[in-house]
Design a protein around this motif. Structure first.
Motif, PDB file in Angstrom:
ATOM      1  N   LEU A  55       0.839  -1.199   0.000  1.00 31.81           N
ATOM      2  CA  LEU A  55       0.000   0.000   0.000  1.00 31.81           C
ATOM      3  C   LEU A  55       0.868   1.239   0.000  1.00 31.81           C
ATOM      4  CD1 LEU A  55      -2.885  -0.291   2.633  1.00 31.81           C
ATOM      5  CD2 LEU A  55      -3.109   0.375   0.228  1.00 31.81           C
ATOM      6  N   GLU A  56       0.467   2.239  -0.775  1.00 29.61           N
ATOM      7  CA  GLU A  56       1.114   3.550  -0.727  1.00 29.61           C
ATOM      8  C   GLU A  56       0.042   4.599  -0.523  1.00 29.61           C
ATOM      9  OE1 GLU A  56       3.451   4.360  -4.255  1.00 29.61           O
ATOM     10  OE2 GLU A  56       3.878   2.212  -4.385  1.00 29.61           O
ATOM     11  N   GLY A  57       0.387   5.627   0.255  1.00 30.61           N
ATOM     12  CA  GLY A  57      -0.560   6.713   0.499  1.00 30.61           C
ATOM     13  C   GLY A  57      -1.348   6.480   1.766  1.00 30.61           C
ATOM     14  N   LYS A  58      -1.913   7.557   2.282  1.00 30.63           N
ATOM     15  CA  LYS A  58      -2.612   7.488   3.562  1.00 30.63           C
ATOM     16  C   LYS A  58      -4.113   7.652   3.329  1.00 30.63           C
ATOM     17  CE  LYS A  58      -2.488   7.858   8.245  1.00 30.63           C
ATOM     18  NZ  LYS A  58      -3.588   6.896   8.425  1.00 30.63           N
ATOM     19  N   ALA A  59      -4.829   6.580   3.664  1.00 29.77           N
ATOM     20  CA  ALA A  59      -6.285   6.613   3.502  1.00 29.77           C
ATOM     21  C   ALA A  59      -6.940   7.178   4.752  1.00 29.77           C
ATOM     22  CB  ALA A  59      -6.802   5.197   3.251  1.00 29.77           C
ATOM     23  N   ALA A  60      -8.089   7.781   4.583  1.00 31.46           N
ATOM     24  CA  ALA A  60      -8.953   8.100   5.713  1.00 31.46           C
ATOM     25  C   ALA A  60      -9.809   6.869   5.972  1.00 31.46           C
ATOM     26  CB  ALA A  60      -9.829   9.305   5.398  1.00 31.46           C
ATOM     27  N   CYS A  61     -10.086   6.584   7.240  1.00 29.03           N
ATOM     28  CA  CYS A  61     -10.811   5.360   7.574  1.00 29.03           C
ATOM     29  C   CYS A  61     -12.074   5.666   8.354  1.00 29.03           C
ATOM     30  CB  CYS A  61      -9.918   4.429   8.394  1.00 29.03           C
ATOM     31  SG  CYS A  61      -8.547   3.777   7.420  1.00 29.03           S
ATOM     32  N   TRP A  62     -13.057   4.833   8.130  1.00 28.62           N
ATOM     33  CA  TRP A  62     -14.337   4.975   8.810  1.00 28.62           C
ATOM     34  C   TRP A  62     -14.820   3.584   9.189  1.00 28.62           C
ATOM     35  CZ3 TRP A  62     -19.664   4.332   6.800  1.00 28.62           C
ATOM     36  CH2 TRP A  62     -20.619   4.870   7.665  1.00 28.62           C
ATOM     37  N   ASP A  63     -15.116   3.403  10.490  1.00 29.02           N
ATOM     38  CA  ASP A  63     -15.567   2.098  10.969  1.00 29.02           C
ATOM     39  C   ASP A  63     -17.088   2.035  10.961  1.00 29.02           C
ATOM     40  OD1 ASP A  63     -12.984   1.413  11.419  1.00 29.02           O
ATOM     41  OD2 ASP A  63     -13.068   1.617  13.602  1.00 29.02           O
ATOM     42  N   SER A  68     -23.616  -8.310  10.600  1.00 27.81           N
ATOM     43  CA  SER A  68     -23.106  -9.490  11.314  1.00 27.81           C
ATOM     44  C   SER A  68     -22.645  -9.143  12.723  1.00 27.81           C
ATOM     45  CB  SER A  68     -21.921 -10.062  10.533  1.00 27.81           C
ATOM     46  OG  SER A  68     -20.870  -9.108  10.495  1.00 27.81           O
ATOM     47  N   GLY A  69     -22.497  -7.854  13.023  1.00 27.38           N
ATOM     48  CA  GLY A  69     -21.988  -7.448  14.328  1.00 27.38           C
ATOM     49  C   GLY A  69     -20.503  -7.165  14.320  1.00 27.38           C
ATOM     50  N   TYR A  85     -10.458   0.497  -0.258  1.00 28.55           N
ATOM     51  CA  TYR A  85     -10.368  -0.849   0.294  1.00 28.55           C
ATOM     52  C   TYR A  85     -11.099  -0.946   1.623  1.00 28.55           C
ATOM     53  CZ  TYR A  85      -6.393   1.000   3.029  1.00 28.55           C
ATOM     54  OH  TYR A  85      -5.592   1.740   3.863  1.00 28.55           O
ATOM     55  N   LEU A  86     -11.198  -2.193   2.109  1.00 26.50           N
ATOM     56  CA  LEU A  86     -11.893  -2.502   3.361  1.00 26.50           C
ATOM     57  C   LEU A  86     -11.069  -3.505   4.134  1.00 26.50           C
ATOM     58  CD1 LEU A  86     -15.075  -3.321   1.484  1.00 26.50           C
ATOM     59  CD2 LEU A  86     -15.307  -2.112   3.608  1.00 26.50           C
ATOM     60  N   THR A  87     -11.118  -3.370   5.463  1.00 27.96           N
ATOM     61  CA  THR A  87     -10.555  -4.414   6.318  1.00 27.96           C
ATOM     62  C   THR A  87     -11.598  -4.767   7.376  1.00 27.96           C
ATOM     63  OG1 THR A  87      -9.474  -2.712   7.651  1.00 27.96           O
ATOM     64  CG2 THR A  87      -8.143  -3.760   5.946  1.00 27.96           C
ATOM     65  N   PHE A  88     -11.385  -5.908   8.044  1.00 29.28           N
ATOM     66  CA  PHE A  88     -12.401  -6.466   8.939  1.00 29.28           C
ATOM     67  C   PHE A  88     -11.772  -6.867  10.263  1.00 29.28           C
ATOM     68  CE2 PHE A  88     -13.089  -7.364   4.508  1.00 29.28           C
ATOM     69  CZ  PHE A  88     -14.371  -6.882   4.294  1.00 29.28           C
ATOM     70  N   SER A  89     -12.363  -6.397  11.369  1.00 29.84           N
ATOM     71  CA  SER A  89     -11.785  -6.684  12.690  1.00 29.84           C
ATOM     72  C   SER A  89     -11.774  -8.183  12.981  1.00 29.84           C
ATOM     73  CB  SER A  89     -12.555  -5.946  13.779  1.00 29.84           C
ATOM     74  OG  SER A  89     -13.903  -6.363  13.796  1.00 29.84           O
ATOM     75  N   ALA A  90     -12.820  -8.888  12.541  1.00 25.19           N
ATOM     76  CA  ALA A  90     -12.924 -10.307  12.876  1.00 25.19           C
ATOM     77  C   ALA A  90     -12.068 -11.188  11.956  1.00 25.19           C
ATOM     78  CB  ALA A  90     -14.381 -10.751  12.810  1.00 25.19           C
ATOM     79  N   MET A  91     -11.631 -10.613  10.827  1.00 27.95           N
ATOM     80  CA  MET A  91     -10.824 -11.368   9.860  1.00 27.95           C
ATOM     81  C   MET A  91      -9.642 -10.503   9.455  1.00 27.95           C
ATOM     82  SD  MET A  91     -14.130 -12.683   7.737  1.00 27.95           S
ATOM     83  CE  MET A  91     -14.849 -11.062   7.950  1.00 27.95           C
ATOM     84  N   PRO A  92      -8.686 -10.330  10.394  1.00 33.34           N
ATOM     85  CA  PRO A  92      -7.634  -9.325  10.210  1.00 33.34           C
ATOM     86  C   PRO A  92      -6.700  -9.600   9.035  1.00 33.34           C
ATOM     87  CG  PRO A  92      -7.247 -10.626  12.196  1.00 33.34           C
ATOM     88  CD  PRO A  92      -8.602 -11.006  11.692  1.00 33.34           C
ATOM     89  N   ASP A  93      -6.678 -10.824   8.512  1.00 35.07           N
ATOM     90  CA  ASP A  93      -5.796 -11.110   7.380  1.00 35.07           C
ATOM     91  C   ASP A  93      -6.423 -10.715   6.046  1.00 35.07           C
ATOM     92  OD1 ASP A  93      -3.820 -12.120   8.991  1.00 35.07           O
ATOM     93  OD2 ASP A  93      -4.532 -14.186   8.821  1.00 35.07           O
ATOM     94  N   ARG A 134     -28.500 -12.873   2.718  1.00 30.32           N
ATOM     95  CA  ARG A 134     -27.594 -12.124   3.578  1.00 30.32           C
ATOM     96  C   ARG A 134     -26.175 -12.555   3.246  1.00 30.32           C
ATOM     97  NH1 ARG A 134     -32.418 -11.991   6.159  1.00 30.32           N
ATOM     98  NH2 ARG A 134     -32.903  -9.951   7.044  1.00 30.32           N
ATOM     99  N   MET A 135     -25.329 -12.623   4.254  1.00 25.79           N
ATOM    100  CA  MET A 135     -23.942 -13.000   4.021  1.00 25.79           C
ATOM    101  C   MET A 135     -23.812 -14.505   4.193  1.00 25.79           C
ATOM    102  SD  MET A 135     -21.159 -11.514   3.124  1.00 25.79           S
ATOM    103  CE  MET A 135     -21.462  -9.787   3.472  1.00 25.79           C
TER     104      MET A 135
END
Ligand SMILES: [Zn+2]
Ligand SMILES: [Zn+2]
Length: 138
Positions: A55-63, A68-69, A85-93, A134-135
């Motif tokens: 990754l290059e550059g600094k993204a702003a993030c919003w949780d 699913s909770g 992009y997106l990342t997930f607390s429950a699936m950190p990889d 749903r998911m």
């Protein structure tokens, strides 16, 4: 594998390169994806291992707390506002990118549709794709 998946935001401040194949490629019709895309669904490629991502550059993030909770973090460019992009607390990889952020969005190959329960009649997706209310559990 094929060549790396590269992409970024509209103004070029955020760039990524991913040296693996996506684990899953999917359209999502949930309300959150509607709001963020500005239309009926979002389109995503999810990669299983963040270690293959540069990754290059600094993204702003919003949780946001997903239905699913679990917390998902949406990363967007603070300058041009492009969701990247997106990342997930429950699936950190996991590392998920928006299909349209790819340098070549034609590489996106949707395999399924999630959250059709929120879908709109005007947002018609490929009838051949498997659909989930749903998911699906992975
Ligand atoms: Zn930008
Ligand atoms: Zn969604």
């Amino acid at each position: 594998m094929s060549e790396a998946y590269t992409g970024g935001c509209a103004c070029g401040a955020i760039r990524y390169s991913i040296s693996s194949e996506p684990m899953v490629q999917a359209d999502c019709q949930c309300r959150d994806c509607q709001r963020k895309s500005g239309t009926g669904h979002g389109s995503y490629l999810t990669f299983a291992d963040k270690r293959h991502v540069t990754l290059e550059g600094k993204a702003a993030c919003w949780d946001i707390v997903a239905d699913s909770g679990n917390v998902k973090t949406r990363a967007f460019c603070p300058t041009c506002g492009t969701p990247v992009y997106l990342t997930f607390s429950a699936m950190p990889d996991f590392f998920t990118v928006h299909a349209a952020s790819l340098d070549d969005p034609g590489r996106y190959r949707p395999q399924l549709v999630t959250y059709t329960v929120r879908g709109h009649e005007w947002d018609r997706l490929d009838p051949a794709l498997p659909k989930f209310d749903r998911m699906p559990t992975m």
